[in-house]
Design an enzyme around this catalytic site. Structure first.
Site, PDB file in Angstrom:
ATOM      1  N   ASP A 102      32.890  33.460  42.640  1.00  0.00           N
ATOM      2  CA  ASP A 102      31.426  33.515  42.513  1.00  0.00           C
ATOM      3  C   ASP A 102      30.965  32.671  41.329  1.00  0.00           C
ATOM      4  O   ASP A 102      31.724  32.448  40.396  1.00  0.00           O
ATOM      5  CB  ASP A 102      30.956  34.947  42.207  1.00  0.00           C
ATOM      6  CG  ASP A 102      31.397  35.943  43.243  1.00  0.00           C
ATOM      7  OD1 ASP A 102      31.649  35.538  44.381  1.00  0.00           O
ATOM      8  OD2 ASP A 102      31.501  37.134  42.868  1.00  0.00           O
TER       9      ASP A 102
HETATM   10  N1  URA Z   1      35.796  39.108  43.867  1.00  0.00           N
HETATM   11  C1  URA Z   1      34.510  38.967  43.486  1.00  0.00           C
HETATM   12  O1  URA Z   1      33.716  39.885  43.574  1.00  0.00           O
HETATM   13  N2  URA Z   1      34.131  37.768  43.016  1.00  0.00           N
HETATM   14  C2  URA Z   1      34.953  36.713  42.867  1.00  0.00           C
HETATM   15  O2  URA Z   1      34.546  35.652  42.405  1.00  0.00           O
HETATM   16  C3  URA Z   1      36.293  36.899  43.267  1.00  0.00           C
HETATM   17  C4  URA Z   1      36.688  38.095  43.764  1.00  0.00           C
END
Ligand code: URA
Length: 236
Positions: A102
């Site tokens: 993310d």
């Molecule tokens: N899980 C999440 O919530 N975000 C990420 O970036 C990776 C795994």
């Protein structure tokens, strides 16, 4: 493959642009002899303006992703490809991220132009461990480890329960989580499912690979030994 196509595929320009580089005598071998567009391809011997070529297809890169960058090249904000040399964006086959982090997640991100390798890493059956450090907005309740390890936790909108995941409590609001799959926003949704909220998230390991002191925003190409290490972590 023709030399001209090979060089264009590495992002040095269109075939027409590269033809011009040949005409201007800017493409030589290591001994400084001018090369021609239809000369045999010997990647390691080619120089452009005296510089060796970028690495050939088959690249696997490790990037220390900063917070604030997205993994989608379509995003109009900062994207992880901005952290690589500009030419790498123009390569064919393209360099893709291996899964995604993310925008608000930092840490270890892999990129490759090798479709088979990408598939081998992200395929559900690979079950390669991915290890995250999560800082939480609320104190842990104490039962999260059991819930995550159960193999029965269902996230909203999902049809199958999550695979068992490992939780190591590091403090009242911090924990290390090991996953063997990669669903959308998985870590954030798992903590939301137990009434918490992830305030900060960092991926520290994939398989046997760690960032190993790579500074934030920097990247490095991985050699054959690092690739072996990636899959050697599978037992973890
Ligand atoms: N899980 C999440 O919530 N975000 C990420 O970036 C990776 C795994």
């Amino acid at each position: 493959m023709k030399l001209v196509k090979h060089i264009a595929n590495l992002g040095y320009g269109s075939r027409k642009d590269v033809q011009w580089l040949f005409r201007e005598g800017r493409i030589t071998n290591a001994a400084g002899e001018v090369l021609y567009a239809d000369d045999p391809l010997d990647h390691d011997d080619v120089r452009i303006d005296g510089e060796p070529l970028d690495p050939p297809t088959g690249l696997l890169l490790m990037l220390h992703k900063p917070v604030g960058y997205t993994c989608s090249t379509k995003d109009r904000g900062r994207v992880v490809h901005d952290l690589l040399p500009p030419r790498y964006r123009l390569r064919s086959p393209a360099l893709s991220t291996v899964g995604r982090l993310d925008r608000d997640t930092s840490g270890l991100l892999l990129l490759t132009d090798d479709g088979q390798l990408l598939h081998r890493i992200i395929a559900p059956k690979s079950k390669l461990p991915k290890v995250y450090l999560a800082t939480l907005a609320e104190d842990l309740r104490g039962d999260e480890g059991a819930v995550f390890a159960s193999g029965t936790l269902m996230l909203e909108g999902e049809k199958t329960p999550l695979l068992p995941a490992g939780l190591e409590v590091l403090g009242p609001r911090s924990a290390r989580l090991t996953l063997h799959e990669g669903r959308y926003h998985q870590v954030r949704r798992m903590f939301a499912a137990v009434g918490n909220h992830v305030a900060a998230l960092h991926r520290e390991r994939i398989g046997g690979l760690v960032l190993g002191g790579l500074p934030v925003g920097e990247w490095r190409a991985l050699d054959a030994e690092a690739r072996t290490r990636l899959f050697a972590g599978n037992a973890a």
